[in-house]
Enzyme design. Structure first.
Site, PDB file in Angstrom:
ATOM      1  N   THR A  47       0.810  -1.205   0.000  1.00 50.65           N
ATOM      2  CA  THR A  47       0.000   0.000   0.000  1.00 50.65           C
ATOM      3  C   THR A  47       0.852   1.267   0.000  1.00 50.65           C
ATOM      4  O   THR A  47       0.505   2.260  -0.641  1.00 50.65           O
ATOM      5  CB  THR A  47      -0.903   0.006   1.254  1.00 50.65           C
ATOM      6  OG1 THR A  47      -1.530  -1.274   1.353  1.00 50.65           O
ATOM      7  CG2 THR A  47      -1.948   1.082   1.167  1.00 50.65           C
ATOM      8  N   SER A 104      -1.986   7.919  -3.196  1.00 52.42           N
ATOM      9  CA  SER A 104      -2.044   9.229  -3.844  1.00 52.42           C
ATOM     10  C   SER A 104      -0.933  10.166  -3.414  1.00 52.42           C
ATOM     11  O   SER A 104      -0.790  11.239  -3.977  1.00 52.42           O
ATOM     12  CB  SER A 104      -3.375   9.927  -3.537  1.00 52.42           C
ATOM     13  OG  SER A 104      -4.459   9.053  -3.668  1.00 52.42           O
ATOM     14  N   HIS A 158      -2.512  14.644   4.315  1.00 56.50           N
ATOM     15  CA  HIS A 158      -3.833  15.161   4.660  1.00 56.50           C
ATOM     16  C   HIS A 158      -3.789  16.150   5.809  1.00 56.50           C
ATOM     17  O   HIS A 158      -2.920  16.089   6.666  1.00 56.50           O
ATOM     18  CB  HIS A 158      -4.758  13.992   5.030  1.00 56.50           C
ATOM     19  CG  HIS A 158      -5.101  13.119   3.866  1.00 56.50           C
ATOM     20  ND1 HIS A 158      -6.011  13.503   2.919  1.00 56.50           N
ATOM     21  CD2 HIS A 158      -4.643  11.899   3.503  1.00 56.50           C
ATOM     22  CE1 HIS A 158      -6.117  12.526   2.008  1.00 56.50           C
ATOM     23  NE2 HIS A 158      -5.305  11.550   2.340  1.00 56.50           N
ATOM     24  N   GLU A 182      -4.996   2.487   6.644  1.00 55.02           N
ATOM     25  CA  GLU A 182      -5.230   2.971   5.274  1.00 55.02           C
ATOM     26  C   GLU A 182      -5.045   4.478   5.339  1.00 55.02           C
ATOM     27  O   GLU A 182      -4.377   4.981   6.231  1.00 55.02           O
ATOM     28  CB  GLU A 182      -6.640   2.574   4.834  1.00 55.02           C
ATOM     29  CG  GLU A 182      -7.687   2.892   5.886  1.00 55.02           C
ATOM     30  CD  GLU A 182      -9.113   2.891   5.362  1.00 55.02           C
ATOM     31  OE1 GLU A 182      -9.319   3.020   4.142  1.00 55.02           O
ATOM     32  OE2 GLU A 182     -10.022   2.783   6.200  1.00 55.02           O
ATOM     33  N   SER A 183      -5.649   5.251   4.390  1.00 46.15           N
ATOM     34  CA  SER A 183      -5.572   6.704   4.464  1.00 46.15           C
ATOM     35  C   SER A 183      -6.146   7.153   5.810  1.00 46.15           C
ATOM     36  O   SER A 183      -7.175   6.639   6.229  1.00 46.15           O
ATOM     37  CB  SER A 183      -6.395   7.298   3.319  1.00 46.15           C
ATOM     38  OG  SER A 183      -6.337   8.691   3.358  1.00 46.15           O
ATOM     39  N   CYS A 210      17.730   8.062 -18.944  1.00 43.83           N
ATOM     40  CA  CYS A 210      16.274   8.049 -19.079  1.00 43.83           C
ATOM     41  C   CYS A 210      15.872   9.422 -19.584  1.00 43.83           C
ATOM     42  O   CYS A 210      15.807  10.395 -18.817  1.00 43.83           O
ATOM     43  CB  CYS A 210      15.605   7.733 -17.745  1.00 43.83           C
ATOM     44  SG  CYS A 210      13.824   8.037 -17.745  1.00 43.83           S
ATOM     45  N   CYS A 264      13.019  10.541 -20.916  1.00 44.72           N
ATOM     46  CA  CYS A 264      11.689  11.055 -20.568  1.00 44.72           C
ATOM     47  C   CYS A 264      11.704  11.756 -19.206  1.00 44.72           C
ATOM     48  O   CYS A 264      11.027  12.750 -19.017  1.00 44.72           O
ATOM     49  CB  CYS A 264      10.669   9.922 -20.529  1.00 44.72           C
ATOM     50  SG  CYS A 264      10.499   9.025 -22.076  1.00 44.72           S
ATOM     51  N   CYS A 290       7.685   6.895 -22.170  1.00 41.21           N
ATOM     52  CA  CYS A 290       8.035   5.708 -22.958  1.00 41.21           C
ATOM     53  C   CYS A 290       8.108   4.460 -22.078  1.00 41.21           C
ATOM     54  O   CYS A 290       8.340   3.355 -22.581  1.00 41.21           O
ATOM     55  CB  CYS A 290       9.319   5.900 -23.767  1.00 41.21           C
ATOM     56  SG  CYS A 290      10.868   5.408 -22.965  1.00 41.21           S
ATOM     57  N   CYS A 348      15.294   3.420 -22.021  1.00 41.21           N
ATOM     58  CA  CYS A 348      16.287   3.232 -20.961  1.00 41.21           C
ATOM     59  C   CYS A 348      16.251   1.840 -20.364  1.00 41.21           C
ATOM     60  O   CYS A 348      17.254   1.378 -19.826  1.00 41.21           O
ATOM     61  CB  CYS A 348      16.109   4.273 -19.872  1.00 41.21           C
ATOM     62  SG  CYS A 348      14.570   4.104 -18.959  1.00 41.21           S
TER      63      CYS A 348
END
Lengths: 497, 416, 121
Positions: free
Chosen positions: A43, A48, A52, A345-346, A408, A410, A445, A450
């Site tokens: 997790t 995200s 918070h 969790e959150s 890399c 990108c 990509c 890479c």
């Protein structure tokens, strides 16, 4: 892997590693037992990244207590560990007039738990703040922030390891016997003895609790899928944008969240599942996320999606019951000597530093401690160069030409950053271990360019092709060399004759 | 920071287009030509394309990728082009100042002309959003080609390929020759995306089944691919109920399209074509920013490297001319793609020279013609017994034909 | 007999209509855009050949593999046998484009020839 420890931490997620770091302040023998090939593989690596404010949780809850406490020093926490942090703020948007009263209610809730600077803004102010969003008004939450969750998890782990904590990767816990001061933890790699145990096993915390005779909890895994958008669309929003969930609850209430790397992520969804490891992504959620996101933020389109991922919430309430489930941060009478961290969790990411302090206190009430002179006050997992001024780049290149060679393209990651990621403090050896430390392969990509060059580097550094894995365990990448494949087929054809 | 170095022509990319453009820019008289390549060698995709089919137009011979590349590498060296390897262009301004990064540090260069020749990247699993788990064993076809033919690494034993474009077909043959079992090739469209010749020598030669109107709807396997679910799709690409079937495999290769690497072009605000995903250019391959040119796959995805080379050579000459004189033919005549054609390139011409137009049809067509019209008059009609989207068409229109252009407008379309 | 054979000489892939008999060979062809179709169609009907391309491991070179091709194209039905013959053979750097690495493979009269330059390291 065996040995005698003062504290065994089961689970190398952000909470387990925050605790490891806290305990590395003292001369304690601490081990972290992590079932995956690296930390942050559960997790903690798939959320995200939101820090918070507490506005989402009841003021009198355990979640609320640790959320608010953690949020207070999260910025400094990240600064000490060279973890990207951005107080970008959040706007909770009322799509229509009928949602405006919800904003007032939310504001009151936030103020009750102590969130500062909350402000209801009107349509025009919202437009000025977020030119690409349409809304009747919004609640502005300027103190909300984002951080990179896996970079934090990794930095916590590595600073703890450098400070003397032993990390046992690829080490699931099979069974636990004994009692406080003499626990015996069975793993496939041997038995670990410990005086105290911290159960920070996330999705499997209920299983670990059962191993010490605590049957009062059951984890209900709830999957959240996300879509990641191309970095070039990153400045379509300035802060996190959450609409007030529409009445009738049909939609997800799409969350649009910037990341500290400049991407935008859409999601998460919420689907209960039987298997905590069922982290697949689905066509249904992809369609739903895109439909809601493109309606809310018309400047983006499905072509902007570069990849999807999903994470699993360790919920303590099943979908049939629903409603609020609180954190468990406690030692229970059935199992003295075990700190149970269940249902994290959150807002688990935000709460982690505060939970770690609490657990550290708990440990120090039970074991004598001395300060550890090797404690790492600050830490930097991999020196990132992407945002550096050109003059600084020149200095770095003078020290090591590897800082100049971009491998890399990108994500603008240099050879030195990739080599530092290969030579990481935890000796994590999968390709993903390099990915999450350097950011290489995370761009548009997705490692097309890479990836093969990183593999070439790994093989040059002595890895046999068959031993390379994407994510540890059985995630082999190559069956062998081209010659090996030919030879296998040749032998097969010879046998068939 | 030192003063920007001055070069006449800076070529970004050392693949087939970059090599040809750089060689011709030098050949056309530009004094200092620099070719900037991010990889540790030039050639782009050619070194890994060890199959034949390169050079049938330019050399009248079917060479392998490495052989084709060697010719232009030699030309570039003979003519005195400066090649900067392991060097990435991190910034480009409209007044042609490039910022580059390499293990020598950061440098700025001021160029008389810049040629964008960065090629393409492959479309990924993430971009097409295939549902399912995220195990090891899901690769783009080009990456597997690199592993197999350059790194000496075999990605798996039992392969499903999604996408019947030429890269997918080539890899079906390659994997089979090298000892893997290619279970099938699935193609979402109702017709193959690659050229018919490749269907013959890559699939039919090896009895590899091709399932049209079929796609991968789910990937299975917790740590390594254990199989994929295929399903048929209807005319609007929606899944047809009841057609799902599980195919056991340990590797999924994706050949689902090439995307021009236009990041630098986008940052410059160049006018871009939604049909090609590349810059809009005139007959000199000049973009909407003065002195900035584009050619090769980053301009339009080619299926025949020879055409990319010819286009790049013209671009190199034009860029050198610009760098030396600041003058190129005034392209005032607009070219529009009409019925049946996806796009026509270039977008504007001067009418002073013969032009090799490139175009692609929307659908497979038999016994039609491509017609160049202006003001109701036909300028040129070309009979095409066979056209397909997978095969770029190159049509030469002689300078004499442009005498009758009306209103500076030419439309190109498919007619019976 | 009438057949349609896709010409694979160049990417245009003309679908060539052929009239032919086993005894008299190719009687006539239609739909081709160039002269190369004729010889290809004849070969494909009576002696189908393919250009086999693959690679061989190199010792001491700046590339782990040298890419190779059959010269001239080998009989189509010998492709996989040829792969087996090539498997297990290693070559030493330096190698130049055109170097013959396997002579007269499986007695076909075809050589396997290097298509890549590999320098010594």
């Amino acid at each position: 892997m065996s040995g005698k420890f003062d504290v065994a931490i089961v689970g190398g997620g952000v909470v387990g590693c925050a605790i490891a770091r806290e305990l590395s302040r003292y001369q304690l023998k601490v081990a972290v037992l992590e079932r995956a090939a690296d930390v942050a593989r559960g997790t903690s690596g798939k959320n995200s990244g939101v820090v918070h404010t507490g506005i989402n949780v009841p003021a009198d809850s355990v979640k609320g207590k640790y959320n608010v406490a953690g949020a207070q020093f999260f910025e400094q926490y990240c600064a000490d560990l060279d973890v990207p942090f951005d107080r970008c703020g959040k706007v909770i948007v009322a799509l229509g007039e009928s949602e405006l009263p919800d904003l007032e209610a939310l504001k009151a809730k936030g103020e009750a738990i102590g969130v500062q600077q909350l402000e209801i803004i009107d349509r025009d102010t919202l437009k000025k703040m977020e030119p690409n969003i349409e809304g009747a008004g919004a609640l502005n939450v300027p103190t909300a922030a984002i951080a990179c969750p896996y970079t934090l998890n990794i930095a916590l782990a590595e600073s703890a390891a450098a400070g003397g904590v032993e990390f046992m990767l690829n080490t699931p816990v099979l069974d636990i016997s004994g009692e406080q001061d003499s626990f015996e933890i069975k793993t496939p790699n041997g038995t670990v003895s410990a005086s105290l145990i911290v159960n920070s096993a996330g999705l499997f915390a209920d299983k670990v609790a059962r191993m010490v005779g605590v049957t009062r909890w059951r984890i209900w895994p709830c999957r959240g899928e996300y879509l990641i958008l191309d970095r070039s669309k990153g400045d379509m929003i300035n802060s996190m944008v959450y609409p007030v969930p529409p009445k009738g609850g049909a939609g997800l209430g799409i969350h649009i969240t910037p990341t500290t790397d400049g991407n935008i992520i859409l999601g998460p969804s919420a689907d209960y599942t039987n298997d905590g490891d069922d982290v697949r992504t689905t066509a249904k959620v992809r369609r739903q996320l895109l439909a809601e996101a493109t309606e809310f933020l018309p400047v983006i389109s499905p072509r902007d999606v570069i990849t999807a991922y999903s994470g699993m919430r360790p919920k303590l309430v099943p979908s049939s019951v629903g409603g609020f489930g609180d954190f468990v941060v406690a030692e229970v009478p059935e199992a003295p000597g075990v700190m149970q961290l269940v249902g994290i969790e959150s807002p688990g990411l935000t709460a982690a530093p505060a939970i770690a302090e609490e657990v550290s206190k708990w440990v120090r009430e039970r074991l004598p401690v001395k300060k550890n002179p090797d404690f790492k006050k600050t830490w930097s997992s991999v020196r990132r160069t992407r945002e550096e001024e050109l003059g600084v780049i020149d200095e770095l290149v003078a020290e090591d030409p590897g800082y100049g060679e971009i491998m890399c393209r990108c994500e603008m990651i240099t050879r030195r950053e990739i080599i530092d990621s290969i030579n990481n403090e935890l000796n994590a050896t999968s390709v993903n271990a390099i990915k999450y430390r350097s950011r290489a392969t995370m761009g548009r990509c997705q490692g097309g360019f890479c990836g093969p060059r990183i593999v070439d580097l790994l093989i040059k550094h002595g890895g046999a092709p068959e031993s390379l894995t994407l994510n540890g365990g059985g995630s082999w990448m190559f069956m062998g060399s081209t010659e090996d494949l030919r030879a296998e087929r040749k032998a097969e054809r010879a046998r068939a004759k | 920071m030192v003063d920007p170095k001055l070069v006449d022509v800076a070529v970004i990319g050392g693949g087939p287009a970059g090599l040809a453009a750089a060689a011709e820019a030098k050949g056309a008289g530009a004094d200092r030509v620099v070719m900037i390549e991010r990889d540790e060698r030039v050639g782009g995709i050619l070194p890994q394309q060890i199959h034949d089919g390169f050079g049938t137009k330019v050399f009248k011979e079917a060479l392998t990728g490495p052989e084709y590349s060697a010719i232009y590498e030699a030309r570039v060296n003979e003519r005195g082009v400066e090649t900067w390897l392991k060097t990435t262009v991190t910034g480009l301004s409209r007044d042609r100042v490039l910022t580059v990064r390499s293990d020598r540090g950061v440098q700025t260069i001021k160029a008389g002309a810049v040629i964008l020749a960065m090629g393409c990247r492959e479309r990924t699993r993430g971009a097409i959003g295939t549902a399912g788990t995220r195990p090891a064993g899901v690769y783009t076809a080009g990456a597997v080609q690199y592993y197999m033919n350059v790194s000496n690494l075999a990605v798996g034993r039992k392969v499903v390929i999604l996408g019947s474009g030429d890269i997918g077909l080539i890899m079906a043959r390659r994997m089979t020759l090298e000892g893997a079992e290619v279970v099938c090739v699935a193609e979402i469209l109702p017709q193959p995306s690659g050229i018919a010749g490749n269907i013959v020598r890559c699939l039919e030669d090896f009895n590899i089944p091709l399932y049209l109107s079929t796609t991968v709807v789910e990937i299975h396997g917790k740590e390594r691919v254990t199989g994929v679910t295929l399903a048929e799709v209807g005319p609007r690409m929606g899944e047809k109920k009841g057609t799902r079937r599980f195919i056991e495999c340990d590797t999924l290769l994706l050949s689902v399209g090439l995307i021009p690497e236009t990041e630098l072009a986008n940052d410059l605000g160049l006018l871009m074509s939604p049909a090609t995903n590349g810059a809009i250019v005139d007959e000199s391959f000049h973009t909407s920013a003065p002195g900035i040119f584009s050619c090769g796959n980053v301009l339009q995805v080619h299926d025949v490297v020879d055409y990319a080379t010819l286009e790049a050579e013209k671009t190199g000459i034009a860029a050198a001319k610009w760098a030396m004189t600041g003058k190129l033919p005034d392209s005032k005549i607009n070219i529009t793609a009409g019925a049946g054609l996806r796009y026509v390139l270039p977008a504007t011409i001067s009418g002073e020279d013969a032009i090799d137009f490139t175009t692609r049809p929307w659908e497979e067509e038999h016994d039609k013609s491509i017609v160049f019209k202006s003001g109701g008059e036909v300028l040129r009609r070309l009979k095409m017994p066979h056209m397909e989207p997978a095969g770029m068409i190159r049509v030469r229109v002689g300078k004499g034909r442009f005498r009758h252009v009306a209103n500076n407008e030419i439309t190109v379309e498919v007619e019976d | 007999m009438k057949s349609t054979i896709v010409c694979i000489v160049c990417p245009v892939s003309c679908p060539v209509d052929v009239e032919w008999t086993k005894e008299d060979g190719v009687l006539g062809i239609k739909n081709q855009l160039c002269k190369l179709a004729g010889p290809y169609v004849e070969s494909e009907l009576f002696d189908p050949r393919r250009l086999l391309t693959t690679s061989m491991p190199v010792d001491g070179g700046d590339w782990p593999l040298v890419s190779i091709k059959s010269s001239p194209p080998i009989p189509k039905d010998m492709m996989l046998k040829a792969m087996d013959e090539i498997t297990g053979v290693r070559v030493k750097a330096p190698i130049k484009v055109g170097d013959v690495l396997i002579t007269n493979i499986l007695d076909t009269g075809c050589d396997m020839v290097a298509t890549r330059n590999v320098k010594n390291v």
